[in-house]
Design a protein around this motif. Structure first.
Motif, mmCIF file in Angstrom:
data_model
loop_
_atom_site.group_PDB
_atom_site.id
_atom_site.type_symbol
_atom_site.label_atom_id
_atom_site.label_comp_id
_atom_site.label_asym_id
_atom_site.label_seq_id
_atom_site.Cartn_x
_atom_site.Cartn_y
_atom_site.Cartn_z
ATOM 1 N N GLU A 123 -7.824 -7.038 0.240
ATOM 2 C CA GLU A 123 -6.396 -7.016 -0.089
ATOM 3 C C GLU A 123 -5.627 -5.899 0.607
ATOM 4 O OE1 GLU A 123 -7.308 -8.824 -4.545
ATOM 5 O OE2 GLU A 123 -6.402 -6.846 -4.343
ATOM 6 N N LEU A 124 -6.334 -4.953 1.225
ATOM 7 C CA LEU A 124 -5.652 -3.788 1.795
ATOM 8 C C LEU A 124 -5.549 -3.796 3.313
ATOM 9 C CD1 LEU A 124 -7.112 -0.928 -0.450
ATOM 10 C CD2 LEU A 124 -4.720 -1.623 -0.321
ATOM 11 N N VAL A 125 -6.298 -4.674 3.993
ATOM 12 C CA VAL A 125 -6.311 -4.631 5.461
ATOM 13 C C VAL A 125 -5.536 -5.822 6.031
ATOM 14 C CG1 VAL A 125 -8.521 -3.422 5.512
ATOM 15 C CG2 VAL A 125 -8.486 -5.921 5.633
ATOM 16 N N PRO A 126 -5.055 -5.720 7.287
ATOM 17 C CA PRO A 126 -4.325 -6.829 7.917
ATOM 18 C C PRO A 126 -5.183 -8.091 8.021
ATOM 19 C CG PRO A 126 -4.065 -4.794 9.178
ATOM 20 C CD PRO A 126 -5.120 -4.534 8.157
ATOM 21 N N SER A 127 -4.543 -9.249 7.977
ATOM 22 C CA SER A 127 -5.267 -10.525 7.975
ATOM 23 C C SER A 127 -6.152 -10.707 9.196
ATOM 24 C CB SER A 127 -4.266 -11.688 7.896
ATOM 25 O OG SER A 127 -3.538 -11.648 6.702
ATOM 26 N N ARG A 128 -5.636 -10.321 10.375
ATOM 27 C CA ARG A 128 -6.397 -10.575 11.596
ATOM 28 C C ARG A 128 -7.665 -9.727 11.681
ATOM 29 N NH1 ARG A 128 -1.684 -8.167 12.801
ATOM 30 N NH2 ARG A 128 -1.706 -6.001 13.540
ATOM 31 N N SER A 129 -7.751 -8.665 10.864
ATOM 32 C CA SER A 129 -8.922 -7.777 10.912
ATOM 33 C C SER A 129 -9.743 -7.836 9.636
ATOM 34 C CB SER A 129 -8.457 -6.328 11.148
ATOM 35 O OG SER A 129 -7.661 -6.214 12.294
ATOM 36 N N ARG A 130 -9.409 -8.753 8.721
ATOM 37 C CA ARG A 130 -10.013 -8.736 7.394
ATOM 38 C C ARG A 130 -11.524 -8.962 7.421
ATOM 39 N NH1 ARG A 130 -7.005 -12.423 5.317
ATOM 40 N NH2 ARG A 130 -8.509 -14.097 5.603
ATOM 41 N N GLY A 131 -11.966 -9.932 8.176
ATOM 42 C CA GLY A 131 -13.398 -10.218 8.224
ATOM 43 C C GLY A 131 -14.186 -9.061 8.799
ATOM 44 N N ARG A 132 -13.701 -8.510 9.917
ATOM 45 C CA ARG A 132 -14.412 -7.405 10.557
ATOM 46 C C ARG A 132 -14.413 -6.161 9.666
ATOM 47 N NH1 ARG A 132 -11.712 -7.467 14.693
ATOM 48 N NH2 ARG A 132 -10.264 -5.724 14.397
ATOM 49 N N ALA A 133 -13.250 -5.859 9.056
ATOM 50 C CA ALA A 133 -13.165 -4.669 8.208
ATOM 51 C C ALA A 133 -14.083 -4.785 6.998
ATOM 52 C CB ALA A 133 -11.716 -4.455 7.758
ATOM 53 N N SER A 134 -14.084 -5.944 6.355
ATOM 54 C CA SER A 134 -14.962 -6.144 5.198
ATOM 55 C C SER A 134 -16.423 -5.995 5.593
ATOM 56 C CB SER A 134 -14.720 -7.530 4.590
ATOM 57 O OG SER A 134 -13.400 -7.667 4.114
ATOM 58 N N ALA A 135 -16.775 -6.569 6.744
ATOM 59 C CA ALA A 135 -18.161 -6.489 7.191
ATOM 60 C C ALA A 135 -18.556 -5.070 7.570
ATOM 61 C CB ALA A 135 -18.378 -7.429 8.380
ATOM 62 N N ILE A 136 -17.623 -4.300 8.153
ATOM 63 C CA ILE A 136 -17.939 -2.916 8.503
ATOM 64 C C ILE A 136 -18.190 -2.090 7.243
ATOM 65 C CG2 ILE A 136 -16.977 -0.783 9.457
ATOM 66 C CD1 ILE A 136 -15.634 -2.503 11.613
#
Length: 464
Positions: free
Chosen positions: A143-156
């Motif tokens: 819910e806190l990161v931009p949509s285009r980076s959501r998958g990568r950020a969650s995985a990191i």
């Protein structure tokens, strides 16, 4: 009923949040959530690393060791399901702060456990704290990161898990090698608890999820936090407590709403988590319960296996993070789950080649297994609507912990008769996850890559 002006305001705020450029705030959020997740991994891996020492200290058989693991998994199940509901009612921030404190205190207290009964109770409580992390962190980071980076950020964020596992294994190896086993395991737990409580101090700076605030009717608070996020500020704004009474009444039947309106999404999350938890924790139980007695290895050698596995896990996690936003959730998750199942079958074929072969096989399988669940969590976490996201994640994780609690018993029973058979059984769990993704996609399940969370929460189709 929401009036048009309010709906337009909400849509504007959500669009602004979804389309922000990545900045210092997002980087620090990933690091702080990642640190907490690393400590969760530290906690989870810790018990496996010291299980050999506990076996000697308390004179445990394989069933008793399985009960220690089962107490831990029961705590995870209670924490994920109960705190998932609380996170949707009272906010992400309250839960992801309380979770660290709860399991930090319980882990520190474990260092002073006078007997096996006390140790199991403290493992249960610490498990509740870590279970709360599963629901709150996965909801908050999405819910806190931009949509285009959501998958990568969650995985990191999730990829900090192998870092925590590596540190736990390294610390356990150094301490158990340097100190008497009866003292070493206590020192390891004491250090783990102290580190967790320190991390809670740093996490207090993180703000509440603006999406949750909008759902709670606190639009001005959400506007302020979105402005601070856009400016790259990380200090939590001092806000008045949320008006929670209305939300309690509204969300008390949250799980029923998910079952009625989002059965396919909830089923996907539950099956994916059941498959990975059964397979992953069964794999980690395989080492102390089956391998250690069969090869007559001393307890101090066990962390070396986990060190090798953590190196593999780190590679697998980064591979999953790089693929989620490139080739999509479905292909990444199904591919990793299927590859893990095949690797376990290959692992079963080399178990007779000695400790070195088992260590290498474990590292390879752990690489793929970690990539699997790191890809799976972002996939099903983002499919639930904001008002029910933590409840959906918590329910999925709770189902998964049932498999995690049963798996050590199954591994101990089957592994006592045949090491290869135990690994083939674990391969079946991972294959189940791959099948679930294929069924989901065949029935028209949505591919979330690049879409805003609000686009994913539209009125669902019949099966998804």
């Amino acid at each position: 009923m929401t009036d048009p002006d309010t709906a337009a305001t909400d849509a504007h705020l959500l669009e602004t949040l979804a389309n922000l450029r990545w900045n210092r705030f997002h980087t620090i959020v990933v690091l702080l959530f990642g640190l907490g997740w690393a400590l969760d991994a530290f906690e989870v891996t810790l018990i496996g690393n010291v299980l050999g020492a506990l076996r000697q200290h308390f004179h445990l058989g394989s069933n008793a060791m399985s009960f220690i693991l089962a107490a831990w998994f029961a705590g995870l199940m209670l924490g994920a399901s109960g705190f998932g509901i609380l996170s949707d009612r009272y906010g992400r921030r309250r839960v992801f702060l309380a979770s660290l404190v709860l399991y930090g205190v319980a882990t520190l207290a474990t260092a002073f456990a006078p007997d096996l009964a006390a140790l199991m109770v403290l493992r249960l409580i610490a498990g509740i704290g870590v279970g709360a992390e599963y629901a709150a962190i996965n909801a908050a980071i999405a819910e806190l990161v931009p949509s285009r980076s959501r998958g990568r950020a969650s995985a990191i964020v999730l990829n900090f898990w192998p870092v925590g596992s590596f540190v736990a294994a390294l610390l356990a190896w150094l301490v158990l090698s340097a100190l008497p086993a009866d003292l070493g395991w206590r020192v390891v737990f004491a250090l783990g608890g102290a580190i967790a409580l320190s991390a809670a101090w740093f996490r207090r700076h993180l703000p509440e999820s603006p999406r949750w605030l909008i759902e709670a009717g606190r639009r001005e608070d959400a506007r302020v936090i979105i402005g601070r996020i856009a400016a790259g500020l990380t200090d939590a704004t001092t806000l008045a407590p949320a008006p929670v009474v209305q939300r309690v009444r509204r969300e008390v039947n949250g799980l029923r709403v998910l079952l009625r309106h989002y059965p396919g999404r909830l089923a996907l999350g539950a099956v994916l988590d059941f498959a990975e938890a059964s397979g992953y924790y069964g794999l980690f139980a395989f080492l102390p319960i089956v391998v250690l007695p069969a090869l007559h290895l001393p307890p101090a050698r066990l962390p070396l296996f986990y060190l090798a596995g953590s190196v593999g896990a780190l590679i697998g996690g980064f591979a999953a993070a790089s693929l989620l936003d490139r080739i999509g959730r479905g292909v990444t998750v199904a591919g990793f789950y299927l590859a893990t199942a095949l690797a376990l079958i290959g692992f079963a074929a080399i178990t007779g080649m000695g400790a070195g072969a088992i260590m290498l096989g474990f590292a390879l399988v752990n690489l793929l297994a970690t990539g699997s669940w790191i890809a799976a969590y972002p996939m099903f976490a983002e499919l639930f609507p904001t008002s029910l996201r933590a409840t959906g994640i918590g329910a999925s994780v709770a189902v998964g912990r049932i498999g995690a609690a049963l798996s050590p018993f199954l591994v101990g029973y089957v592994g006592a008769r045949s090491m290869p058979a135990a690994l083939v059984m674990l391969a079946g769990f991972w294959a189940l996850g791959a099948v679930a993704v294929l069924v989901w996609r065949r029935r028209g399940g949505i591919e979330a890559r690049g879409l805003a969370l609000e686009q994913l929460a539209v009125e669902p189709a019949r099966y998804v």
